[in-house]
Design an enzyme around this catalytic site. Structure first.
Site, mmCIF file in Angstrom:
data_model
loop_
_atom_site.group_PDB
_atom_site.id
_atom_site.type_symbol
_atom_site.label_atom_id
_atom_site.label_comp_id
_atom_site.label_asym_id
_atom_site.label_seq_id
_atom_site.Cartn_x
_atom_site.Cartn_y
_atom_site.Cartn_z
ATOM 1 C CG HIS A 109 -18.518 54.135 16.273
ATOM 2 N ND1 HIS A 109 -18.462 53.125 15.329
ATOM 3 C CD2 HIS A 109 -18.217 55.282 15.615
ATOM 4 C CE1 HIS A 109 -18.157 53.639 14.158
ATOM 5 N NE2 HIS A 109 -18.001 54.942 14.299
ATOM 6 C CD GLN A 173 -8.707 59.001 26.638
ATOM 7 O OE1 GLN A 173 -9.641 59.278 27.382
ATOM 8 N NE2 GLN A 173 -7.440 59.072 27.026
HETATM 9 C C1 GRF Z 1 -12.546 49.141 19.068
HETATM 10 O O1 GRF Z 1 -11.851 50.187 18.479
HETATM 11 C C2 GRF Z 1 -14.011 49.447 19.110
HETATM 12 O O2 GRF Z 1 -14.284 50.791 19.288
HETATM 13 C C3 GRF Z 1 -14.467 49.019 17.741
HETATM 14 O O3 GRF Z 1 -13.729 47.864 17.457
HETATM 15 C C4 GRF Z 1 -12.519 47.883 18.202
HETATM 16 C C5 GRF Z 1 -12.504 46.635 19.021
HETATM 17 O O4 GRF Z 1 -11.313 46.433 19.709
HETATM 18 N N1 GRF Z 1 -15.891 48.839 17.723
HETATM 19 P P1 GRF Z 1 -11.200 45.296 20.823
HETATM 20 O O5 GRF Z 1 -11.653 43.990 20.164
HETATM 21 O O6 GRF Z 1 -12.058 45.674 21.979
HETATM 22 O O7 GRF Z 1 -9.744 45.241 21.143
#
Ligand code: GRF
Length: 215
Positions: A109, A173
Site C-alpha cells: 500500500h 521504495q
Molecule cells: C502501487 O503504488 C501500489 O502500492 C498500489 O498500486 C500501485 C500499483 O503499481 N497498490 P504497479 O501496478 O505495481 O505498477
C-alpha cells in the site's frame, strides 16, 4: 522453492520488480501465475513475455463481489502455490476470500499505514502537509489496507512535490521492499505473534527473533 501467484490490475511495475529480483537471484521463488481482474492490464503482457502463465478473471462479468471472489479463488487455486501477492490489485476483497488465504496473502500500500488507507494516498499526504510518507507491505486482513505490517519504507515529502513526484519517489521504495518481504516469506522467516510480524534472523545467524522495522 516457494510458489507465488501475483494479482495485478494495471501496469504491474511491482510484479516486474519481483521478476527482476528473481532473475537476479535475489528472490528464490517460482512465480507460477499472474492473474488480473482487467483483461487489458499492461502487466499481463509483461508477465507473458517473461514466460509466466497469465490469466484474467474480468470482474465486470460477475453480479457481485462474492461471485467474483469465488471465481478468482478458483483460478488462483488451480495453481499449486504458497503465497498470493497483491501487486496493484485494485479490488476490495470479501472477508471469505481473505480468510481463505489468511497468513499467505500480502499487499503493498502506498502510504505508511495506518495513515492514509484507501485511494489517492499521495494527494492526501500533500493535503495534510505531512513531511514523511512512504509505503507498507502487510499481510491482508478483512479490513481494507489493514493487517500485520511486514516492512515499511519512508521518504521525505519535499517542498514543491506533486502527486506524481511523490508517487515516483515512493514507487522506487515499493520496488525495493516488496521483493524483500516476499523473500523473507520464501525463506520461512516471517512469523505472526499476537497479530504482529516477527522476522527470524537469517538462517546462518543465530535464530533469535528481531523486529522488522523501517529499512
Ligand atoms: C502501487 O503504488 C501500489 O502500492 C498500489 O498500486 C500501485 C500499483 O503499481 N497498490 P504497479 O501496478 O505495481 O505498477
Amino acid at each position: 522453492m516457494k510458489k507465488i501467484v501475483i494479482l495485478i490490475s494495471g501496469r504491474g511495475s511491482n510484479m516486474e520488480a519481483m521478476i527482476a529480483a528473481r532473475d537476479a537471484g535475489r528472490l528464490p521463488v517460482d512465480i507460477v501465475a499472474v492473474i488480473s481482474n482487467r483483461p487489458a492490464a499492461a502487466g499481463l503482457e509483461t508477465a507473458a513475455r517473461a514466460g509466466i502463465a497469465t490469466h484474467y478473471v474480468d470482474h465486470r462479468g460477475f453480479a457481485g463481489r462474492d461471485a467474483f471472489d469465488a471465481a478468482l479463488a478458483e483460478c488462483i487455486d488451480g495453481f499449486s502455490h504458497d503465497l498470493v501477492v497483491l501487486a496493484g490489485f485494485m479490488r476490495i476483497l470479501t472477508e471469505g476470500f481473505v480468510r481463505h488465504y489468511e497468513g499467505r496473502l500480502m499487499n503493498i500500500h502506498p502510504s505508511l499505514l495506518p495513515a492514509f488507507p484507501g485511494l489517492h494516498t499521495h494527494r492526501r499526504a500533500l493535503e495534510e502537509g505531512v513531511r514523511i510518507h512512504g509505503c507498507t507491505v502487510h499481510f491482508v486482513t478483512p479490513t481494507l489496507d489493514h493487517g500485520p505490517v511486514i516492512v515499511q519504507a519512508a521518504v521525505p515529502v519535499l517542498d514543491g512535490d506533486t502527486e506524481d513526484s511523490l508517487a515516483a519517489r515512493i514507487l522506487g521504495q515499493e520496488h525495493r521492499i516488496y521483493p524483500q518481504a516476499v523473500r523473507w516469506f520464501a525463506e520461512d522467516r516471517l512469523r505472526l505473534e499476537n497479530g504482529r510480524v516477527r522476522l527470524a534472523a537469517e538462517p546462518a545467524a543465530d535464530s533469535a527473533l528481531i523486529s522488522p522495522g523501517i529499512v
